[in-house]
Design a protein around this motif. Structure first.
Motif, PDB file in Angstrom:
ATOM      1  N   ARG A  99       0.853  -1.193   0.000  1.00  0.00           N
ATOM      2  CA  ARG A  99       0.000   0.000   0.000  1.00  0.00           C
ATOM      3  C   ARG A  99       0.889   1.243   0.000  1.00  0.00           C
ATOM      4  NH1 ARG A  99      -5.235  -1.515  -0.550  1.00  0.00           N
ATOM      5  NH2 ARG A  99      -5.961  -2.837   1.138  1.00  0.00           N
ATOM      6  N   TYR A 122      -4.007  -8.168   6.294  1.00  0.00           N
ATOM      7  CA  TYR A 122      -4.832  -7.877   5.113  1.00  0.00           C
ATOM      8  C   TYR A 122      -5.375  -9.168   4.513  1.00  0.00           C
ATOM      9  CZ  TYR A 122      -6.075  -6.824   0.331  1.00  0.00           C
ATOM     10  OH  TYR A 122      -6.742  -6.741  -0.854  1.00  0.00           O
ATOM     11  N   ARG A 126      -9.306 -10.055   4.144  1.00  0.00           N
ATOM     12  CA  ARG A 126      -9.887 -10.193   2.803  1.00  0.00           C
ATOM     13  C   ARG A 126     -10.597 -11.548   2.677  1.00  0.00           C
ATOM     14  NH1 ARG A 126      -9.490  -7.027  -2.498  1.00  0.00           N
ATOM     15  NH2 ARG A 126     -10.443  -8.573  -3.770  1.00  0.00           N
ATOM     16  N   CYS A 425     -10.515  -4.266  -6.180  1.00  0.00           N
ATOM     17  CA  CYS A 425     -11.795  -4.000  -5.507  1.00  0.00           C
ATOM     18  C   CYS A 425     -12.501  -5.315  -5.146  1.00  0.00           C
ATOM     19  CB  CYS A 425     -12.679  -3.172  -6.434  1.00  0.00           C
ATOM     20  SG  CYS A 425     -14.320  -2.881  -5.780  1.00  0.00           S
TER      21      CYS A 425
HETATM   22  C1  HEM Z   1     -18.299   1.666  -9.718  1.00  0.00           C
HETATM   23  C2  HEM Z   1     -18.036   0.936  -8.657  1.00  0.00           C
HETATM   24  C3  HEM Z   1     -16.683   0.735  -8.048  1.00  0.00           C
HETATM   25  C4  HEM Z   1     -15.450   1.077  -8.523  1.00  0.00           C
HETATM   26  C5  HEM Z   1     -15.104   1.774  -9.832  1.00  0.00           C
HETATM   27  C6  HEM Z   1     -14.473   0.645  -7.532  1.00  0.00           C
HETATM   28  C7  HEM Z   1     -13.120   0.809  -7.671  1.00  0.00           C
HETATM   29  C8  HEM Z   1     -12.194   0.418  -6.719  1.00  0.00           C
HETATM   30  C9  HEM Z   1     -10.772   0.605  -6.840  1.00  0.00           C
HETATM   31  C10 HEM Z   1     -10.064   1.256  -8.012  1.00  0.00           C
HETATM   32  C11 HEM Z   1     -10.204   0.121  -5.720  1.00  0.00           C
HETATM   33  C12 HEM Z   1      -8.704   0.154  -5.351  1.00  0.00           C
HETATM   34  C13 HEM Z   1      -7.950  -0.971  -5.992  1.00  0.00           C
HETATM   35  C14 HEM Z   1      -6.466  -0.895  -5.691  1.00  0.00           C
HETATM   36  O1  HEM Z   1      -6.065  -0.480  -4.580  1.00  0.00           O
HETATM   37  O2  HEM Z   1      -5.712  -1.268  -6.577  1.00  0.00           O
HETATM   38  C15 HEM Z   1     -11.265  -0.387  -4.886  1.00  0.00           C
HETATM   39  C16 HEM Z   1     -11.076  -0.990  -3.662  1.00  0.00           C
HETATM   40  C17 HEM Z   1     -12.090  -1.399  -2.849  1.00  0.00           C
HETATM   41  N1  HEM Z   1     -13.441  -1.387  -3.127  1.00  0.00           N
HETATM   42 FE1  HEM Z   1     -14.280  -0.776  -4.857  1.00  0.00          FE
HETATM   43  N2  HEM Z   1     -15.141   0.062  -6.486  1.00  0.00           N
HETATM   44  C18 HEM Z   1     -16.484   0.087  -6.754  1.00  0.00           C
HETATM   45  C19 HEM Z   1     -17.506  -0.414  -5.963  1.00  0.00           C
HETATM   46  C20 HEM Z   1     -17.330  -1.041  -4.755  1.00  0.00           C
HETATM   47  C21 HEM Z   1     -18.382  -1.628  -3.955  1.00  0.00           C
HETATM   48  C22 HEM Z   1     -19.854  -1.681  -4.346  1.00  0.00           C
HETATM   49  C23 HEM Z   1     -17.801  -2.113  -2.817  1.00  0.00           C
HETATM   50  C24 HEM Z   1     -18.413  -2.841  -1.635  1.00  0.00           C
HETATM   51  C25 HEM Z   1     -19.600  -3.330  -1.584  1.00  0.00           C
HETATM   52  C26 HEM Z   1     -16.383  -1.809  -2.892  1.00  0.00           C
HETATM   53  C27 HEM Z   1     -15.463  -2.112  -1.925  1.00  0.00           C
HETATM   54  C28 HEM Z   1     -14.114  -1.906  -2.043  1.00  0.00           C
HETATM   55  C29 HEM Z   1     -13.150  -2.250  -1.008  1.00  0.00           C
HETATM   56  C30 HEM Z   1     -13.470  -2.839   0.358  1.00  0.00           C
HETATM   57  C31 HEM Z   1     -11.880  -1.949  -1.514  1.00  0.00           C
HETATM   58  C32 HEM Z   1     -10.529  -2.207  -0.846  1.00  0.00           C
HETATM   59  C33 HEM Z   1     -10.147  -3.617  -1.313  1.00  0.00           C
HETATM   60  C34 HEM Z   1      -8.776  -4.099  -0.921  1.00  0.00           C
HETATM   61  O3  HEM Z   1      -7.845  -3.305  -0.846  1.00  0.00           O
HETATM   62  O4  HEM Z   1      -8.664  -5.314  -0.704  1.00  0.00           O
HETATM   63  N3  HEM Z   1     -16.134  -1.170  -4.081  1.00  0.00           N
HETATM   64  N4  HEM Z   1     -12.470  -0.205  -5.510  1.00  0.00           N
END
Ligand code: HEM
Length: 477
Positions: A99, A122, A126, A425
Motif C-alpha cells: 500500500r 490484510y 480479505r 476491488c
Molecule cells: C463503480 C463501482 C466501483 C469502482 C469503480 C471501484 C473501484 C475500486 C478501486 C479502483 C479500488 C482500489 C484498488 C487498488 O487499490 O488497486 C477499490 C477498492 C475497494 N473497493 Fe471498490 N469500487 C467500486 C464499488 C465497490 C463496492 C460496491 C464495494 C463494496 C460493496 C467496494 C469495496 C471496495 C473495497 C473494500 C476496496 C478495498 C479492497 C482491498 O484493498 O482489498 N467497491 N475499488
C-alpha cells in the motif's frame, strides 16, 4: 476533456515500453533519470495543479513518459502511466509493492480495515469478507436493490427536478448497509450514515494529497472530518452491537462473517476495534463509486437521446416481467441487456478513480528504471481510460464501442476500473450487479431529461469525480 480546466501541455511522448526492445542487457536507469512533470513550483511541487486542474494534469502525464515524477510539496511520487507497467505493479512485480501514501494517510481517519491494511492481517481480513461476496450472495441482494430503487423513485413527480447524485448516494448507503447488516440496523442509523459518509469520503480523498501536519491544524475542514469520523465509529459500534444481540449469524452478511471469524493462531474472535474498522472500510468502499458512476450515466444519456432511447427500449423488452427474479437474471447475467451494460461500462470508462498509490517494499526495476525500496508510486485509472492512444475520441460518450461487432477493444490492461492484483476491488461483481439493477429499475419507469439551463461541474470530492449540480427532470415512460 473537462471544459472548466485549461489544457496542460505535455512534454514528450516516449512510446509504450511494451514496444521497446527487451530492457535486459541495456543500462537500467536510476530513479533520478525519471522525467519530472512540467509545472512544479518550489516547495509546492505539483500540488497547485492537483488542487485546481487535477484531471487535466493526470491526463497530461502519459505524454511525459511511462514513469513520471510528480511532487506533493517536496515529496516525490512516481506515476506509472503505461498499462503494461501498471499490470506489472499489480501482478508479476506485485510482491515488491505494498500500500502507498494514500492508504497510510487514511489510517488515522479510517483505521485498519481492508482498505488500508497490508501483509498477513490484510490477507486474513480479505478472506473473511470475500465470503459475503459470492455469486449467491450477490444474487440475493440484486432483487432487493431493484425493489429499493423502485421505492425511492416512487415519490418522484413528473417534471419536478431531482438531485440524481443525492438519490444515488442514499440508495447506495442503504444497499451497502444491507450487505453488511442485512435488516438488523437500528432505527435512524441509516439516515445518520448517509449524512456523515460524504464528509468522510471527502477527507479520505483530499487528506492523502496534503502533508501530515494538516491533520493537526485547527481548520474547520479538518475538524468536520474528525467529527464525522467519531460519529461514524459510534454509529457502527451501535449497529454491530445490535447485530450481536438480534442474531449474530445474520443472513451470511459481512458482519455475520466478521463475528464468526476466529484468529487462526489464538482461536479468539476478532477484536471489536477491528470489526468496526472493517465495517467502516466496507461502507466507504461500497458507497464511494457506484453513485457517481450511475449519476454520470444518467447525465450522458440525457445528452444523447439516441443512446437513451436504445437503452430504454432494451429495458422495456424485459419490463413486462417485473418480478424480482427477472431483475436478478438480467442484472447478473453478462449476456443480458448488452446496450444497458455498454452504457454502464462507458460511464465507468469516462469517470474513473483519480489516483491509486503503492509503495515499493524492495528495490524493483520498472520500465527500465530501478526504484529503491520505499519509493512512492501511483497510477490513475482516469488517465488510462481517457488516453487517446487506447481509445478513439476518448472524451465522447459512446456505449456503441462496447458492443459486440465494434472494431474497438480496450488494449490489454488499459481498462481497469476496479484496479487489479491482490488489492483489486472486493466489490467489483457486486458493483456491476448493483449498477445494472439500478439502471433497469429506474429505466423501467422513468426517463431523465436535462434542463437547458443546467450547469454541471466536475467535483473532485469523491474518488471518482462526481457531477455537482446535476438536476434531472423525471418523465414517466
Ligand atoms: C463503480 C463501482 C466501483 C469502482 C469503480 C471501484 C473501484 C475500486 C478501486 C479502483 C479500488 C482500489 C484498488 C487498488 O487499490 O488497486 C477499490 C477498492 C475497494 N473497493 Fe471498490 N469500487 C467500486 C464499488 C465497490 C463496492 C460496491 C464495494 C463494496 C460493496 C467496494 C469495496 C471496495 C473495497 C473494500 C476496496 C478495498 C479492497 C482491498 O484493498 O482489498 N467497491 N475499488
Amino acid at each position: 476533456m473537462h471544459p472548466a480546466e485549461p489544457a496542460i501541455p505535455s512534454a514528450q511522448w516516449w512510446g509504450s515500453p511494451a514496444a521497446w526492445p527487451d530492457v535486459k542487457g541495456w543500462r537500467v536507469h536510476t530513479i533520478e533519470d525519471v522525467p519530472t512533470a512540467p509545472g512544479a513550483l518550489p516547495g509546492v511541487g505539483h500540488l497547485h495543479l492537483l488542487a485546481g486542474r487535477r484531471l487535466r494534469f493526470l491526463e497530461s502525464l502519459p505524454g511525459v513518459g511511462p514513469l513520471v515524477r510528480i511532487r506533493l510539496g517536496t515529496a516525490p511520487v512516481y506515476v506509472v502511466t503505461d498499462p503494461v507497467l501498471v499490470h506489472q505493479v499489480q501482478s508479476s512485480k506485485g510482491r515488491s509493492f505494498g500500500r502507498g501514501k494514500q492508504f497510510e494517510r487514511m489510517i488515522p481517519l479510517l483505521g485498519h480495515g481492508v482498505i488500508t491494511s497490508d501483509g498477513e492481517l490484510y490477507h486474513r481480513q480479505r478472506r473473511v469478507i470475500q465470503k459475503a461476496f459470492t455469486p449467491a450472495h450477490i444474487e440475493r441482494h440484486v432483487a432487493s436493490i431493484h425493489r429499493r430503487t423502485k421505492e425511492s423513485c416512487a415519490d418522484w413527480k413528473p417534471g419536478r427536478p431531482v438531485d440524481v447524485l443525492e438519490v444515488m448516494k442514499a440508495l447506495s448507503v442503504a444497499v451497502t448497509a444491507e450487505t453488511l447488516f442485512s435488516n438488523r440496523l437500528p432505527e435512524g442509523v441509516l439516515a445518520q450514515l448517509h449524512r456523515v459518509l460524504p464528509v468522510i469520503e471527502r477527507a479520505a480523498v483530499e487528506r492523502p494529497m496534503l502533508p501530515k501536519v494538516v491533520d493537526r491544524l485547527p481548520l474547520p475542514y479538518v475538524r468536520r472530518g474528525d467529527e464525522a469520523m467519531a460519529r461514524m465509529r459510534a454509529l457502527v459500534d451501535e449497529a454491530v452491537a445490535a447485530c450481536r444481540e438480534r442474531s449474530p449469524e445474520g443472513g451470511g452478511d459481512v458482519v455475520a462473517h466478521l463475528l464468526a471469524a476466529r484468529d487462526p493462531d489464538t482461536g479468539r474472535p476478532l477484536a471489536d476495534d477491528l470489526i468496526r474498522d472493517e465495517v467502516i472500510a466496507m461502507l466507504i468502499g461500497g458507497v464511494a463509486n457506484v453513485p457517481t458512476t450511475l449519476s454520470w450515466a444518467w447525465y450522458h444519456l440525457a445528452l444523447r437521446p439516441g443512446a437513451e432511447r436504445r437503452m430504454l427500449a432494451e429495458i422495456a423488452g424485459i419490463a413486462g416481467t417485473a418480478e424480482p427474479g427477472h431483475a436478478v437474471t438480467t442484472s447478473t447475467d453478462p449476456r443480458a441487456l448488452p446496450y444497458t451494460r455498454a452504457v454502464m461500462y462507458e460511464a465507468m470508462r469516462l469517470h474513473s478513480v483519480q489516483l491509486v498509490t503503492q509503495r515499493t517494499t524492495a528495490a524493483v526495476e520498472l520500465g527500465g528504471f530501478m526504484l529503491p525500496s520505499g519509493t512512492d508510486t501511483a497510477y490513475s485509472q482516469h488517465s488510462l481510460h481517457t488516453d487517446p492512444r487506447f481509445c478513439r475520441r476518448p472524451e465522447a460518450f459512446s456505449p456503441e464501442r462496447w458492443l459486440p461487432g465494434s472494431d474497438w477493444k480496450p488494449p490489454r490492461h488499459s481498462f481497469v476500473p476496479f484496479g487489479g492484483g491482490r488489492f483489486k476491488c472486493i466489490g467489483d461483481n457486486f458493483a456491476v450487479a448493483e449498477m445494472m439493477a439500478t439502471l433497469v429499475a429506474v429505466g423501467g419507469s422513468w426517463r431523465l431529461t436535462l434542463r437547458p439551463d443546467t450547469r454541471v461541474r466536475t467535483s473532485l470530492r469523491e474518488p471518482i469525480p462526481g457531477p455537482r449540480g446535476l438536476m434531472l427532470v423525471p418523465e414517466p415512460i
